[in-house]
Design a protein around this motif. Structure first.
Motif, mmCIF file in Angstrom:
data_model
loop_
_atom_site.group_PDB
_atom_site.id
_atom_site.type_symbol
_atom_site.label_atom_id
_atom_site.label_comp_id
_atom_site.label_asym_id
_atom_site.label_seq_id
_atom_site.Cartn_x
_atom_site.Cartn_y
_atom_site.Cartn_z
ATOM 1 N N ASP A 290 0.817 -1.221 0.000
ATOM 2 C CA ASP A 290 0.000 0.000 0.000
ATOM 3 C C ASP A 290 0.848 1.268 0.000
ATOM 4 O OD1 ASP A 290 -2.261 -1.523 -0.012
ATOM 5 O OD2 ASP A 290 -2.576 -1.427 2.157
ATOM 6 N N GLY A 291 2.017 1.211 0.648
ATOM 7 C CA GLY A 291 2.864 2.390 0.718
ATOM 8 C C GLY A 291 3.754 2.582 -0.496
ATOM 9 N N LEU A 292 4.356 1.488 -0.976
ATOM 10 C CA LEU A 292 5.293 1.578 -2.100
ATOM 11 C C LEU A 292 4.703 1.066 -3.406
ATOM 12 C CD1 LEU A 292 8.626 0.425 -0.374
ATOM 13 C CD2 LEU A 292 7.746 2.746 -0.684
ATOM 14 N N GLY A 293 3.508 0.477 -3.366
ATOM 15 C CA GLY A 293 2.876 0.006 -4.594
ATOM 16 C C GLY A 293 3.428 -1.289 -5.130
ATOM 17 N N TYR A 294 4.090 -2.109 -4.278
ATOM 18 C CA TYR A 294 4.590 -3.406 -4.725
ATOM 19 C C TYR A 294 3.406 -4.330 -5.040
ATOM 20 C CZ TYR A 294 9.488 -2.651 -3.266
ATOM 21 O OH TYR A 294 10.775 -2.205 -3.142
ATOM 22 N N SER A 295 3.587 -5.196 -6.017
ATOM 23 C CA SER A 295 2.592 -6.232 -6.291
ATOM 24 C C SER A 295 2.723 -7.326 -5.228
ATOM 25 C CB SER A 295 2.829 -6.838 -7.671
ATOM 26 O OG SER A 295 4.050 -7.567 -7.684
ATOM 27 N N PRO A 296 1.696 -8.190 -5.068
ATOM 28 C CA PRO A 296 1.819 -9.283 -4.095
ATOM 29 C C PRO A 296 3.031 -10.168 -4.358
ATOM 30 C CG PRO A 296 -0.464 -9.037 -4.777
ATOM 31 C CD PRO A 296 0.347 -8.121 -5.646
ATOM 32 N N LEU A 297 3.318 -10.461 -5.634
ATOM 33 C CA LEU A 297 4.459 -11.323 -5.954
ATOM 34 C C LEU A 297 5.778 -10.629 -5.632
ATOM 35 C CD1 LEU A 297 5.613 -13.906 -7.062
ATOM 36 C CD2 LEU A 297 5.426 -12.957 -9.380
ATOM 37 N N TYR A 422 2.675 6.201 5.408
ATOM 38 C CA TYR A 422 3.167 4.830 5.525
ATOM 39 C C TYR A 422 4.593 4.748 6.059
ATOM 40 C CZ TYR A 422 -0.900 2.739 3.336
ATOM 41 O OH TYR A 422 -2.168 2.290 3.087
ATOM 42 N N VAL A 423 5.454 5.676 5.676
ATOM 43 C CA VAL A 423 6.840 5.617 6.133
ATOM 44 C C VAL A 423 6.906 5.815 7.645
ATOM 45 C CG1 VAL A 423 9.113 6.696 6.006
ATOM 46 C CG2 VAL A 423 7.759 6.377 3.920
ATOM 47 N N ALA A 424 6.255 6.855 8.142
ATOM 48 C CA ALA A 424 6.264 7.126 9.583
ATOM 49 C C ALA A 424 5.577 6.002 10.355
ATOM 50 C CB ALA A 424 5.564 8.453 9.871
ATOM 51 N N ALA A 425 4.468 5.478 9.815
ATOM 52 C CA ALA A 425 3.745 4.396 10.483
ATOM 53 C C ALA A 425 4.603 3.140 10.567
ATOM 54 C CB ALA A 425 2.443 4.102 9.739
ATOM 55 N N THR A 426 5.321 2.847 9.491
ATOM 56 C CA THR A 426 6.178 1.663 9.481
ATOM 57 C C THR A 426 7.317 1.800 10.479
ATOM 58 O OG1 THR A 426 5.666 1.259 7.143
ATOM 59 C CG2 THR A 426 7.645 0.206 8.029
ATOM 60 N N ARG A 427 7.934 2.973 10.486
ATOM 61 C CA ARG A 427 9.028 3.192 11.435
ATOM 62 C C ARG A 427 8.551 3.110 12.881
ATOM 63 N NH1 ARG A 427 11.884 8.359 8.331
ATOM 64 N NH2 ARG A 427 13.123 7.122 6.850
ATOM 65 N N THR A 428 7.389 3.672 13.157
ATOM 66 C CA THR A 428 6.841 3.623 14.526
ATOM 67 C C THR A 428 6.546 2.190 14.937
ATOM 68 O OG1 THR A 428 5.844 5.820 14.290
ATOM 69 C CG2 THR A 428 4.956 4.388 16.006
ATOM 70 N N ALA A 429 5.880 1.435 14.050
ATOM 71 C CA ALA A 429 5.506 0.062 14.378
ATOM 72 C C ALA A 429 6.733 -0.815 14.584
ATOM 73 C CB ALA A 429 4.633 -0.506 13.265
ATOM 74 N N LEU A 430 7.741 -0.672 13.719
ATOM 75 C CA LEU A 430 8.955 -1.473 13.878
ATOM 76 C C LEU A 430 9.702 -1.095 15.146
ATOM 77 C CD1 LEU A 430 10.272 -1.551 10.193
ATOM 78 C CD2 LEU A 430 9.264 -3.432 11.481
ATOM 79 N N THR A 431 9.644 0.174 15.530
ATOM 80 C CA THR A 431 10.277 0.605 16.781
ATOM 81 C C THR A 431 9.591 -0.038 17.981
ATOM 82 O OG1 THR A 431 10.904 2.722 15.779
ATOM 83 C CG2 THR A 431 10.913 2.595 18.186
ATOM 84 N N VAL A 432 8.257 -0.123 17.929
ATOM 85 C CA VAL A 432 7.526 -0.823 18.995
ATOM 86 C C VAL A 432 7.966 -2.282 19.059
ATOM 87 C CG1 VAL A 432 5.243 -1.633 19.723
ATOM 88 C CG2 VAL A 432 5.533 0.714 18.902
ATOM 89 N N GLY A 433 8.148 -2.901 17.882
ATOM 90 C CA GLY A 433 8.635 -4.275 17.842
ATOM 91 C C GLY A 433 10.012 -4.408 18.464
ATOM 92 N N VAL A 434 10.882 -3.434 18.217
ATOM 93 C CA VAL A 434 12.226 -3.451 18.802
ATOM 94 C C VAL A 434 12.154 -3.370 20.323
ATOM 95 C CG1 VAL A 434 14.345 -2.088 19.053
ATOM 96 C CG2 VAL A 434 13.415 -2.539 16.776
ATOM 97 N N VAL A 435 11.255 -2.546 20.838
ATOM 98 C CA VAL A 435 11.087 -2.431 22.298
ATOM 99 C C VAL A 435 10.657 -3.781 22.883
ATOM 100 C CG1 VAL A 435 9.749 -1.356 24.135
ATOM 101 C CG2 VAL A 435 10.584 0.035 22.226
ATOM 102 N N LEU A 436 9.707 -4.441 22.222
ATOM 103 C CA LEU A 436 9.256 -5.757 22.687
ATOM 104 C C LEU A 436 10.411 -6.757 22.683
ATOM 105 C CD1 LEU A 436 5.817 -6.007 20.839
ATOM 106 C CD2 LEU A 436 6.173 -5.747 23.295
ATOM 107 N N LEU A 437 11.194 -6.741 21.616
ATOM 108 C CA LEU A 437 12.327 -7.661 21.526
ATOM 109 C C LEU A 437 13.392 -7.329 22.568
ATOM 110 C CD1 LEU A 437 12.595 -7.859 17.640
ATOM 111 C CD2 LEU A 437 11.860 -9.688 19.177
ATOM 112 N N GLY A 438 13.528 -6.044 22.893
ATOM 113 C CA GLY A 438 14.450 -5.658 23.952
ATOM 114 C C GLY A 438 14.051 -6.243 25.297
ATOM 115 N N VAL A 439 12.749 -6.249 25.565
ATOM 116 C CA VAL A 439 12.249 -6.875 26.795
ATOM 117 C C VAL A 439 12.559 -8.377 26.790
ATOM 118 C CG1 VAL A 439 10.179 -7.416 28.141
ATOM 119 C CG2 VAL A 439 10.425 -5.156 27.085
#
Length: 468
Positions: A290-297, A422-439
């Motif tokens: 949705d953000g970069l317009g990649y096809s499913p494949l 999409y760029v900011a949302a992706t960065r925020t979500a991945l940062t949340v994932g990093v925090v979880l992995l840090g725990v």
């Protein structure tokens, strides 16, 4: 049972596990297409992923006990056949509500078939052969998890017979039928007559989990009303009620004395947080399509390096755990964090697949290394005689983490999407994932230093009254 037959039966069982893991992840690539065709909301997309894994998680322990009670072959065949029918219903869905119901049904039947695999391995294999069988079993999970997005991309874009995204569900039907028939032909009729089902425990645990997951998924669209926070807070007394019930239940869903072992009491929470961090794949799919317009494949091919990383990480992790103990899952978490941070750095409005090769490869290597080693360390803390119930507990934690990932990381993504794109949302979500992995990384310090340490205090009796 002859040696040849037991390996043939294991191949049939692992085919079903592979099918389950593929189906668990295959829908991820097709989510944007499903959203457009069925006019689904963002929360419905999260439930399409979460509903399956939550139903799967809540059925796993009961499925293991039912296998001990009525026979592993009978329950496996029932689960496999039901999974095929539910897949057919998912492919025929005319609206998002029908698809969600079918996905929940898939999760329930998967919860019946998957626990029978560890039960079979413990009952039919011993010594080095059991180690090899466990190795094949452990590799099936990550391989299926990464083959799912690739297959999803190929089938969605190929648009076979004009079925488009529906093909990802229809493909399960012949595989499930073949697995059910194969099990009837080569699986032994052993394991019947023991155990029971803790219906109250299942209902209370389901209520506690839904009290957390439902407001996480729906809260953003509803504007976070007060009741969403009250409902999440209610999960604490519900979990307390679950523990109290399990202490007095005659056939408890989870025997609490297994948590006396440090490998189990620490390993299970670490696995839960570890797999919750995997919600990064859910976010990455939405960003690429949705953000970069990649096809499913193209999206699926971009994620392909993760498969290489998973195979390499799994292959390294299995033999290293007896020597290095907790250092192996810690290394896996570090690789995951490195991959996620690299994705955050690369994320932009114009990103080529080549720029994502190293981050996704690191992410996959961390997943393979961490998942296999955590499972080995945790299972090393229980008696080998335990079958269905122990298998169910470990797999339930994995699935709960997988279900919570899109709910937590996905919520962070959609909360940021409206204002930041999409760029900011992706960065925020991945940062949340990093925090979880840090725990999870910090919690790894509480694991036994070596696998031998966890084996030393391993209980010598079965943790459940029903063992094969």
């Amino acid at each position: 049972m002859t040696r040849e037959n037991r390996w043939a039966a294991l191949a049939v069982l692992l085919t079903a596990v592979f099918m389950d893991m593929v189906d668990n992840q295959i829908v991820t690539i097709a989510l944007p297409t499903i959203q457009r065709e069925l006019d689904a909301s963002s929360s419905a997309l999260q439930w399409t992923a979460t509903g399956y894994t939550l139903a799967f998680a809540l059925t796993l322990i009961t499925g293991g006990r039912l296998g001990d009670r009525f026979g592993h072959r009978a329950v496996f065949v029932l689960g496999t056949a039901g999974f095929g029918l539910a897949s057919l219903a998912a492919g025929l869905s005319g609206n998002i509500a029908m698809l969600l119901v079918a996905r929940v049904a898939q999760g329930v039947f998967a919860g019946l078939m998957v626990p029978q695999v560890l039960s079979f391995i413990h009952a039919e294999f011993s010594g080095p052969a059991q180690g090899r069988a466990m190795g094949f079993y452990g590799m099936t999970f990550p391989l299926g998890g990464l083959a799912g997005p690739l297959l999803g991309g190929v089938l969605t874009q190929a648009d076979l017979f004009g079925w488009h995204w529906r093909t990802i569900f229809f493909v399960n039907v012949p595989i499930a039928a073949a697995a059910a028939v194969g099990a009837l032909l080569v699986m032994p009729r052993r394991g019947a007559g023991r155990g029971g089902a803790d219906v109250v425990g299942v209902l209370v645990l389901a209520s506690a989990l839904l009290a957390v997951l439902y407001p996480l998924v729906q809260g953003r669209e509803l504007g976070w009303p007060t009741w969403t926070f009250l409902l999440m807070a209610a999960s604490v007394p519900l979990l307390g009620l679950f523990v109290a019930w399990e202490r007095r239940a005659t056939a408890p869903l989870i025997r609490l004395d297994m948590f006396r072992n440090r490998a189990v009491s620490v390993g299970l929470p670490v696995m839960l947080i570890f797999y919750c961090g995997m919600g990064g794949f859910f976010v990455l799919t939405l960003y690429l399509q949705d953000g970069l317009g990649y096809s499913p494949l193209r999206t699926a091919l971009t994620m392909l390096p993760a498969t290489v990383g998973i195979v390499a990480g799994n292959g390294l992790g299995m033999p290293l755990v007896p020597k290095l103990g907790r250092l192996v899952p810690m290394a896996g978490v570090v690789l995951l964090v490195a991959g996620a941070l690299a994705m955050v750095a690369v994320a932009g409005t114009d990103v080529s697949p080549w720029q994502l090769v190293v981050p996704i490869l690191l992410f996959g290597a961390g997943l393979g290394l961490g998942s296999s080693s955590l499972m080995m360390i945790t299972l090393g803390g229980v008696g080998a005689a335990d079958t269905g119930a122990v298998s169910g507990v470990v797999n339930t934690v994995v699935q709960l983490g997988t279900a919570a990932g899109p709910a937590t990381v996905g919520t962070a993504f959609f909360n940021t999407l409206g204002d930041g794109g999409y760029v900011a949302a992706t960065r925020t979500a991945l940062t949340v994932g990093v925090v979880l992995l840090g725990v999870a990384l910090l919690a790894c310090f509480l694991l036994p230093r070596t696998a031998r340490a966890s084996a030393a205090d391993r209980p010598h009796r079965s943790l459940t009254p029903n063992s094969s």
